[in-house]
Write a protein that holds these residues in place. Structure first.
Motif, short mmCIF file in Angstrom:
data_model
loop_
_atom_site.label_atom_id
_atom_site.label_comp_id
_atom_site.label_asym_id
_atom_site.label_seq_id
_atom_site.Cartn_x
_atom_site.Cartn_y
_atom_site.Cartn_z
N GLY A 39 0.82 -1.22 0.05
CA GLY A 39 -0.18 0.11 0.00
C GLY A 39 0.89 1.22 0.06
N THR A 40 2.05 0.95 0.04
CA THR A 40 2.98 2.43 0.30
C THR A 40 3.24 2.65 -1.19
OG1 THR A 40 4.13 1.54 2.15
CG2 THR A 40 5.10 3.19 0.99
N THR A 41 2.94 4.04 -1.65
CA THR A 41 3.08 4.34 -2.95
C THR A 41 4.61 5.21 -3.37
OG1 THR A 41 2.16 6.55 -2.28
CG2 THR A 41 0.77 4.70 -3.22
N THR A 42 4.90 5.75 -2.40
CA THR A 42 6.37 6.15 -2.44
C THR A 42 7.59 5.59 -1.67
OG1 THR A 42 6.13 7.89 -0.69
CG2 THR A 42 5.65 8.63 -3.04
N ASP A 43 8.74 5.56 -1.94
CA ASP A 43 9.85 4.80 -1.31
C ASP A 43 10.10 5.75 0.26
OD1 ASP A 43 11.75 2.96 -0.88
OD2 ASP A 43 12.74 3.57 -2.53
N TYR A 44 10.48 4.62 1.00
CA TYR A 44 10.83 5.23 2.38
C TYR A 44 12.20 4.96 2.84
CZ TYR A 44 11.15 -0.04 3.03
OH TYR A 44 11.46 -1.18 3.08
N ALA A 45 13.25 4.71 1.80
CA ALA A 45 14.66 4.40 1.86
C ALA A 45 15.44 4.66 0.93
CB ALA A 45 14.66 2.82 2.38
N PHE A 46 16.69 4.97 1.15
CA PHE A 46 17.58 5.01 0.05
C PHE A 46 18.79 4.18 0.55
CE2 PHE A 46 19.01 8.47 2.93
CZ PHE A 46 20.36 8.42 2.95
N GLU A 47 19.67 3.69 -0.30
CA GLU A 47 20.88 3.26 -0.11
C GLU A 47 22.28 3.77 -0.95
OE1 GLU A 47 21.22 -1.14 -1.88
OE2 GLU A 47 19.15 -0.66 -1.53
N MET A 48 23.32 3.77 -0.41
CA MET A 48 24.60 4.14 -1.08
C MET A 48 25.25 3.08 -1.38
SD MET A 48 24.10 7.44 -0.89
CE MET A 48 25.92 8.08 -1.61
N ALA A 49 25.68 3.04 -2.83
CA ALA A 49 26.35 2.15 -3.28
C ALA A 49 27.53 2.97 -4.22
CB ALA A 49 25.68 1.30 -4.38
N VAL A 50 28.64 2.35 -4.02
CA VAL A 50 29.99 3.21 -4.63
C VAL A 50 31.15 2.19 -4.75
CG1 VAL A 50 30.54 4.17 -2.48
CG2 VAL A 50 31.42 5.55 -4.71
N SER A 51 31.83 2.25 -6.03
CA SER A 51 33.04 1.76 -6.10
C SER A 51 34.06 1.97 -4.81
CB SER A 51 33.53 1.71 -7.22
OG SER A 51 32.76 1.66 -8.47
N SER A 52 34.95 1.13 -4.63
CA SER A 52 36.09 1.48 -3.86
C SER A 52 37.06 2.38 -4.88
CB SER A 52 36.90 0.20 -3.43
OG SER A 52 36.61 -0.54 -2.74
N ILE A 53 37.60 3.49 -3.81
CA ILE A 53 38.37 4.51 -4.70
C ILE A 53 39.65 4.60 -4.18
CG2 ILE A 53 38.16 6.98 -5.27
CD1 ILE A 53 36.19 5.62 -6.67
N ARG A 54 40.64 4.54 -5.20
CA ARG A 54 41.84 5.16 -4.52
C ARG A 54 42.68 6.29 -5.47
NH1 ARG A 54 45.41 0.21 -5.52
NH2 ARG A 54 44.24 -0.67 -4.07
N TYR A 55 42.95 7.08 -4.78
CA TYR A 55 43.37 8.52 -5.36
C TYR A 55 44.82 8.75 -5.14
CZ TYR A 55 43.98 13.74 -6.43
OH TYR A 55 44.49 14.83 -6.73
N GLY A 56 45.39 9.14 -5.94
CA GLY A 56 47.00 9.51 -5.88
C GLY A 56 47.87 9.72 -7.13
N GLU A 57 48.75 10.76 -6.94
CA GLU A 57 49.38 10.91 -8.13
C GLU A 57 50.45 9.59 -8.50
OE1 GLU A 57 52.64 14.40 -9.63
OE2 GLU A 57 51.31 14.66 -7.93
N ASN A 58 50.18 9.11 -9.70
CA ASN A 58 51.02 7.89 -10.31
C ASN A 58 50.50 6.67 -9.62
OD1 ASN A 58 52.66 9.20 -12.06
ND2 ASN A 58 53.68 9.95 -10.24
N VAL A 59 49.22 6.54 -9.20
CA VAL A 59 48.58 5.46 -8.45
C VAL A 59 48.44 4.43 -9.28
CG1 VAL A 59 46.26 5.90 -8.85
CG2 VAL A 59 47.03 4.58 -6.73
N SER A 259 8.06 7.25 -6.58
CA SER A 259 7.55 6.21 -6.56
C SER A 259 7.77 5.14 -7.93
CB SER A 259 5.95 6.59 -6.61
OG SER A 259 5.57 7.43 -7.80
N PRO A 260 7.30 3.95 -7.89
CA PRO A 260 6.63 3.42 -6.68
C PRO A 260 7.78 3.03 -5.83
CG PRO A 260 6.84 1.74 -8.58
CD PRO A 260 7.32 3.11 -9.00
N CYS A 261 7.07 2.36 -4.78
CA CYS A 261 8.12 1.74 -3.49
C CYS A 261 8.37 0.38 -4.03
CB CYS A 261 7.34 1.72 -2.34
SG CYS A 261 8.21 1.36 -0.97
N PRO A 262 9.55 0.11 -3.92
CA PRO A 262 9.92 -1.33 -4.62
C PRO A 262 9.57 -2.51 -3.60
CG PRO A 262 12.01 -0.03 -3.47
CD PRO A 262 10.75 0.96 -3.58
N PRO A 263 8.88 -3.44 -4.26
CA PRO A 263 8.30 -4.44 -3.21
C PRO A 263 9.69 -5.28 -2.91
CG PRO A 263 8.35 -5.16 -5.71
CD PRO A 263 8.86 -3.90 -5.75
N ASN A 264 10.77 -5.20 -3.27
CA ASN A 264 12.00 -5.86 -3.03
C ASN A 264 13.34 -5.10 -3.10
OD1 ASN A 264 14.46 -7.58 -3.44
ND2 ASN A 264 12.93 -9.29 -3.02
#
Length: 466
Positions: A39-59, A259-264
């Motif tokens: 019955g929920t029409t809009t989402d109630y959560a968010f999640e963060m997904a990001v690659s591992s990052i390595r920064y540096g000169e000549n890395v 919307s919609p709120c994901p079922p899974n």
């Protein structure tokens, strides 16, 4: 004695009621009712997904060791023809050789890839039976490598299975992909941080893509030295992509209104709407753009500016890779896809091209004038970050102030004067609108709802900038 037992029992009951209810300590946690999304029409959560990052000169010199640590035995290195002879690719190959990594190179990535060029790379990946990938280049290379990895890992899948709806079937990615190390050489797309792969769908002459957290690279090696090889217009257009990633994700529809709120959870899209964490990255990227973009474009030897913009690209990537973008990007796809004769300066390609960052930024003054009525405070804040004096500004003028700030920036950086300057006229507006309509993955994140007539007006207002 009975009274003492009664007092002890009461004390134990009181302690149980006062005890910690968190999952780590509570013995009754399993009794808590699960969150019910029915019955929920809009989402109630968010999640963060990001690659591992390595920064540096000549890395980049560490990539061979990373592959060795992963146990990789057969590696695919992807790049484009121009980059294949330049120092960034040489640095990767030297590291692979030094660490005895067996590899094959695919150097036929198309700048602004198409479904055909994706499929050519996919065919190479399937035949190679690789257990790891390295992408060396800008967004075109990294996106192509993501797609090659996905379909080589899903050999039974048809091409449109994972492509965003309504053009494709938009199926979720269940398979585990092979490790992918991205080595970005431009400061724009942030593709090293995201699970997004964009391409031109030739049949419809518009861009679409594949969006899944499963696509994100295992590791992004951000080596700022590589940005010193970018020509002036490549630096400018890449920077415009950073600018719009940050502006659009910061002004996108809030995640609680999507919307919609994901079922899974697997159905929760990569682009979820603005949220408190993405906001931090978007605003930080804007501050860097305001301080360093002009310097990075006008002086290729300005290491501080070029290095800062390389980080800003990743920061904005983290922001938009989870919040999403909206109208500037949605409208940019047909601008790139319907190009006829325009060839951008400093791009060594054999086909007409409106670079992605340019196609995005050309509509930005019109778009943010349009969207500002819904969240004017954010538009005004963005204008201030980019240098506008808002001390006497009226909140209702937020969109106009941001638009004027953007026009000044584009004029100072010698940007082509609107869509007319890259080959379009009012007669092309119906086709441009038609090419925008399938981009629901991003356009639905606009904070302000819009009609086809609204889109037509935005394209018309973008024919000239100055």
């Amino acid at each position: 004695m009975a009274a003492a037992r009664h007092r002890a029992a009461r004390l134990l009951q009181d302690l149980q009621r006062a005890s910690c209810r968190c999952p780590a300590h509570s013995h009754v946690y399993s009794q808590v009712t699960k969150h019910d999304t029915a019955g929920t029409t809009t989402d109630y959560a968010f999640e963060m997904a990001v690659s591992s990052i390595r920064y540096g000169e000549n890395v980049t010199k560490e990539v061979g060791m990373d592959l060795q640590n992963m146990g990789a035995r057969r590696v695919c290195v992807m790049t484009d023809t121009n980059l294949s002879t330049l120092p960034p690719v040489k640095a990767v190959l030297d590291s692979l050789a030094k660490n005895d990594i067996c590899f094959k190179m695919y150097n036929s990535v198309r700048v602004e890839p198409t479904d055909s060029s994706f499929m050519d790379a996919i065919d190479f990946a399937k035949k190679g039976e690789f257990d790891a990938y390295v992408a060396v280049g800008g967004g075109s290379v990294i996106d192509t490598c993501k797609a090659a990895n996905l379909y080589a890992s899903s050999p039974e899948a048809e091409f449109l299975d994972f492509v965003n709806a309504p053009i494709g079937k938009g199926k979720p990615v269940h398979v585990t992909l092979k490790p992918l190390i991205a080595v970005p050489t431009t400061a724009g797309t942030g593709s090293e941080t995201t699970g997004i792969a964009i391409f031109d769908y030739e049949k419809l002459k518009t861009k679409t893509g594949i969006a899944s957290r499963g696509l994100k690279p295992t590791l992004g090696l951000i080596d700022p030295v590589h940005t010193l090889h970018m020509p002036e217009r490549v630096a400018a257009n890449s920077g415009f992509d950073v600018l719009c990633h940050a502006l659009e994700s910061y002004t996108a529809l809030p995640y609680t209104m999507r919307s919609p709120c994901p079922p899974n959870p697997i159905n929760r899209p990569a682009y979820q709407g603005s949220n408190p964490i993405s906001d931090v990255w978007a605003k930080h990227a804007l501050h860097i753009v305001a301080k360093y973009l002009k310097r990075a474009v006008k002086n290729s030897d300005d290491r501080e500016a070029r290095f800062a913009m390389h980080l800003a690209s990743a920061f904005a990537g983290i922001g938009f890779g989870n919040a999403g973008v909206h109208l500037c990007h949605g409208m940019s796809y047909p601008i790139s896809g319907l190009v006829r004769t325009f060839k951008a300066k400093d791009y060594l390609v054999d086909h007409p091209i409106v670079p992605h960052g340019l196609s995005v930024v050309l509509t930005s003054p019109a778009v943010f004038t349009f969207t500002s009525s819904v969240c004017p405070e954010r538009h005004l804040e963005a204008a201030e970050i980019l240098g506008a004096d808002i001390r006497t500004a009226r909140i209702k003028d937020a969109g106009l102030i941001l638009a004027d700030t953007l026009r000044k920036l584009l004029f100072d950086l010698n940007v082509d004067d609107g869509l007319a300057a890259v080959g379009y006229s009012k007669a092309d507006i119906p086709a441009l609108v038609k090419g925008t309509l399938p981009q629901e993955r991003v356009t639905k994140l606009s904070p302000r709802s819009h009609t086809e007539e609204d889109l037509a007006s935005l394209f018309e207002a973008s024919m000239k900038l100055y």
